[in-house]
Design a protein around this motif. Structure first.
Motif, PDB file in Angstrom:
ATOM      1  N   LEU A   9       0.827  -1.210   0.000  1.00  7.91           N
ATOM      2  CA  LEU A   9       0.000   0.000   0.000  1.00  7.91           C
ATOM      3  C   LEU A   9       0.859   1.257   0.000  1.00  7.91           C
ATOM      4  O   LEU A   9       0.586   2.218  -0.734  1.00  7.91           O
ATOM      5  N   LEU A  10       1.904   1.260   0.826  1.00  8.45           N
ATOM      6  CA  LEU A  10       2.783   2.425   0.870  1.00  8.45           C
ATOM      7  C   LEU A  10       3.529   2.610  -0.454  1.00  8.45           C
ATOM      8  O   LEU A  10       3.681   3.740  -0.939  1.00  8.45           O
ATOM      9  N   LEU A  11       3.967   1.498  -1.038  1.00  8.96           N
ATOM     10  CA  LEU A  11       4.643   1.601  -2.328  1.00  8.96           C
ATOM     11  C   LEU A  11       3.694   2.089  -3.414  1.00  8.96           C
ATOM     12  O   LEU A  11       4.088   2.860  -4.290  1.00  8.96           O
ATOM     13  N   TRP A  12       2.441   1.658  -3.347  1.00  4.63           N
ATOM     14  CA  TRP A  12       1.461   2.120  -4.336  1.00  4.63           C
ATOM     15  C   TRP A  12       1.306   3.632  -4.277  1.00  4.63           C
ATOM     16  O   TRP A  12       1.222   4.311  -5.301  1.00  4.63           O
ATOM     17  N   VAL A  13       1.278   4.153  -3.067  1.00  2.89           N
ATOM     18  CA  VAL A  13       1.114   5.595  -2.890  1.00  2.89           C
ATOM     19  C   VAL A  13       2.272   6.343  -3.544  1.00  2.89           C
ATOM     20  O   VAL A  13       2.068   7.307  -4.300  1.00  2.89           O
TER      21      VAL A  13
END
Length: 398
Positions: A139-143
């Motif tokens: 999720l953090l990488l997607w952001v």
């Protein structure tokens, strides 16, 4: 009382297993031969496709380019058939080009997420014993990968002579995440209705929305601004104003048939590992062979690229220049087979009887298939994009 204490002390002996290694008994994958079979199976598919691509690139295509470049008169050029005849239409912007730009940008974003996540997992930074660690990292990488999504979508949009880059950036930032979030919200509402502790709290949902609009969306706009300021990608050949008529195609070159055939091999390269991933998610088992998964992921990239190039070459030789969307859908259709396999897995491996549980399964697998479609479609698109630019820049166009 003293006798009970003696009995308990007899059982509480010091273990030889160190505290740091307490999870090893659960994380040990005893069936690694099956994973090796998966890798060998995938490698055989890659070798088969690589042979076809090599035959096309080194023999057929090289012969075509040599023959086209040796033509001396205009009459000889007009008698030629094949992919050179559509040179004035092959880079014509496709219908719904804005949507294609959005999906390509989203695919680049998802590709970056998976690549970085698996590199960290292979290096041992993400342990399957921490169930939430993998999802949190993704999720953090997607952001933060929104920067690359905006850049890729706007670069392609500018090549199609687009000018409203802000609209493309906004739609890139919203389309895929909004679709996934809507499905996830409905599924989470069903879990709330069942009063299950597995429901995502409202505070966590709000934090996800804050990350989305507070960080991801601005980064997409930053990437789009940078991409739009870059010089426009020039086509290797000029495009005519009047589209060329596409001749009647053979049955095996039908778009639907060609697209469905193209998705079989990419799915075949990953379906064995897919079984273990589904078992890990739905049967509470650990998946710890990220090295195998990384190899299969690399094989998936090569398979998607090669099958799309092969089918794109056959399409252009049939004087059909509408390759933009078909290149995306050819490898992206493997997501359809993924969802069909998930359905087969549901009825053969799981014992789910409650309707809500079944809806949750198919809802989450729909999200996974949608993400797989975006990923594989983008890989196939960029492979064809590189291939067409390469071959048309290699021939003399009068």
């Amino acid at each position: 009382m003293q006798n009970s204490f003696v009995i308990i002390s007899a059982y509480l002996q010091e273990s030889e297993v160190k505290w740091a290694s307490r999870w090893d008994a659960y994380l040990l994958m005893a069936d690694d031969q099956i994973h090796w079979f998966s890798v060998v199976n995938s490698l055989m598919i890659v070798l088969f496709l690589s042979g076809m691509v090599a035959m096309i690139m080194l023999r057929t295509l090289y012969r075509d380019i040599s023959r086209y470049n040796e033509l001396e008169t205009q009459e000889e050029a007009q008698e030629e058939t094949g992919w050179k005849l559509v040179h004035a239409d092959v880079f014509r912007p496709p219908s719904n080009s804005n949507l294609l730009c959005i999906y390509v940008g989203t695919g680049v974003q998802f590709f970056g997420v998976l690549l970085v996540t698996m590199i960290f997992a292979v290096l041992g930074f993400l342990s399957p014993s921490n169930r939430g660690g993998l999802m949190t990292a993704m999720l953090l990488l997607w952001v933060f990968m929104g920067l690359f999504a905006g850049y890729a979508s706007t670069r392609l949009y500018k090549m199609f002579k687009g000018t409203e880059w802000k609209a493309i950036a906004l739609r890139t930032a919203l389309l895929f995440p909004a679709t996934v979030f809507a499905i996830f919200f409905v599924l989470n509402a069903l879990i709330w209705g069942e009063k299950s502790s597995g429901a995502v709290p409202f505070g966590t949902m709000f934090a996800l929305v804050a990350l989305w609009f507070g960080i991801s969306v601005p980064l997409v706009f930053v990437g789009s601004y940078v991409g739009f300021k870059k010089p426009m990608i020039e086509d290797p050949v000029k495009t005519n104003k009047i589209p060329r008529q596409i001749p009647e195609q053979a049955w095996y070159m039908n778009p639907i048939f060609s697209v469905l055939i193209g998705g079989i091999l990419p799915f075949g390269a990953v379906f064995i590992e897919l079984f273990f991933i589904l078992t890990s998610i739905w049967l509470n088992q650990f998946y710890y062979l990220f090295g195998f998964l990384f190899i299969v992921f690399m094989i998936l990239i090569v398979t998607c690229a090669e099958i799309t190039i092969v089918l794109c070459y056959f399409q252009l030789c049939s004087e059909d220049y509408l390759w933009w969307w078909r290149s995306y859908l050819t490898s992206g259709s493997s997501a359809l087979y993924l969802f069909l396999y998930a359905t087969f897995y549901f009825f053969t491996k799981l014992e789910i009887t409650k309707p809500v549980s079944g809806i949750l399964y198919f809802g989450y697998m729909l999200i996974a298939s949608y993400a797989f479609f975006v990923l594989t479609g983008t890989i196939g698109f960029y492979a064809c994009f590189w291939f067409t630019r390469l071959i048309y820049s290699s021939v003399k166009i009068d």
